[in-house]
Design a protein around this motif. Structure first.
Motif: not given
Ligand code: PLP
Length: 394
Positions: A102-103, A121-124, A161-162, A167-174
């Motif tokens: 995912x990196x 979690x893996x994406x974060x 996701x929230x 934590x600034x790791x993820x942005x839920x765009x969809x």
């Protein structure tokens, strides 16, 4: 196109001719059909056999706002190819297993789907190690029972996701889903799925998650269900000019133009007497003195063997069919007469846009008990793809 591909196109007796003007026409038709939504052209599986980069580029030229592919590897290839061409659209990819790179995906600026907390979690984690925020589409299973969190588990996915967003790791765009029965316009399932989707969107809003795009419609959703358009539509098969259900509406009725023409030059044309057994197992026998033609395409090229003695073919303007079994590399057609005026090197059309009575991919689907999707996407890698542009000015 690589030099190897060009050479193959020069020497191979068969080719799939893809009209990029048809791709652009179809994208424009879809955009008109869903005027409030962005068109995400789905170009997975080598653009349903039509060729990833040429199709992606044509779709973008016609106004597609983004591209979708199933596999991470396809998305990485697509990003690299488009970057080299100086284009950088949104690319969504949705199929990966735990431990995927995912990196690399984040460094390639891909958007990814998450159906369960482990994926968030893996994406974060990938976001922390790359310093890139992961742009995520949360998937809710509204009734397809394939990808996505079931409604009773969606809250847990939203919580994960929230937390990652805070934590600034993820942005839920969809927030997205997929329709199971959209190609049957009278099915009540679509309405039920849209209700579940609406409830999931409300639940997300209560959890403080506000996506840029909500999407659920594939081609059939786009063409047959305006209530499913939301902010973005994800058509695949219609981009290629094929109807998601030709029994409901044909390509022509939907203002779609089939983009692929599969043709092959005959390698053998010869006379055969009445009673001659044809191909493996002699499942066909000539009824009269006749002429047999050999078409250099077989099941290794994607011709379904189950279409033996059935698949439609057009030769010299006549609608004929496969005679005997389809072999690995070739099949035979009984031309039905001794003096046909047909010679080696003449062109057999396996399917096209149906002009002049030529067969459609839909006809091959009908005789194989399959769907047009399978007919085009299974076309073998060794069949050269050749690109034309019927709208290009000389
Ligand atoms: C998640 C998703 N969205 C969109 C599509 C495009 O579907 P269609 O080719 O029916 O338009 C597919 C293809 O199966 C898909 O899996």
């Amino acid at each position: 196109m690589s030099a190897t591909r060009l050479a193959a196109a020069d020497v191979h007796p068969a080719r799939a001719v893809v009209d990029l003007a048809a791709i652009r026409h179809n994208v424009r038709t879809l955009a008109r059909t869903a005027p409030t939504a962005e068109v995400m052209a789905v170009v997975k599986s080598d653009a349903y056999g039509h060729g990833l980069l040429p199709v992606a580029t044509a779709a973008l030229d016609a106004g597609a706002g983004s591209l979708g592919v199933a596999q991470l590897a396809e998305a990485l290839d697509l990003r690299a190819g488009l970057d080299a061409a100086g284009r950088h659209p949104r690319i969504l990819t949705w199929l990966f297993a735990p431990g995927a790179p995912l990196e690399q995906a984040l460094l390639a600026d891909l958007e990814l789907s998450a159906s369960a907390p482990w994926a968030v979690e893996e994406l974060a984690a990938a976001a922390r190690s790359t310093g890139r925020t992961a742009r995520v589409h949360l998937k809710i299973d509204t009734g397809m029972s394939r990808g996505g969190a079931r409604p009773e588990d969606f809250g847990e996915l939203l919580d994960a996701a929230a937390r990652a967003e805070a934590a600034g790791a993820v942005d839920v765009v969809g927030i997205w889903s997929h329709l199971a029965c959209a190609d049957e316009p009278d099915s009540s399932v679509t309405g039920e799925q849209l209700e579940v989707f609406g409830a999931a969107l409300e639940q997300a809003a209560h959890a403080g998650i506000r996506p840029q795009v909500r999407h659920i419609a594939q081609s059939a959703g786009t063409l047959f269900h305006p209530a499913a358009h939301f902010d973005l539509v994800r058509p695949g098969i219609a981009v290629y000019g094929l109807s998601p259900n030709a029994q409901v509406a044909s390509s022509v009725e939907l203002d779609l133009r089939p983009a692929m023409r599969l043709e092959a030059r005959l390698t053998v044309v010869k006379r055969a007497p009445a009673g001659t057994g044809v191909s493996y197992g002699h499942t066909a026998r000539t009824g009269a003195d006749t002429t047999l033609a050999v078409v250099p395409l077989g099941y290794a090229d994607g011709m379904p063997r189950i279409a033996s003695n059935a698949g439609p073919v057009s030769i010299a303007g006549r609608r004929l069919q496969v005679t005997g079994r389809i072999c690995m590399d070739q099949f035979v057609v009984d031309l039905g007469a001794r003096d046909t005026g047909v010679h080696e090197g003449d062109v057999a059309v396996i399917f096209s846009d149906g002009r002049d009575g030529e067969p459609l991919a839909d006809d091959w689907a009908a005789v194989t008990g399959s769907i047009n999707y399978e007919i085009v996407s299974r076309l073998g890698a060794r069949v050269p793809r050749v690109y034309v542009d019927s709208e290009e000015q000389p």
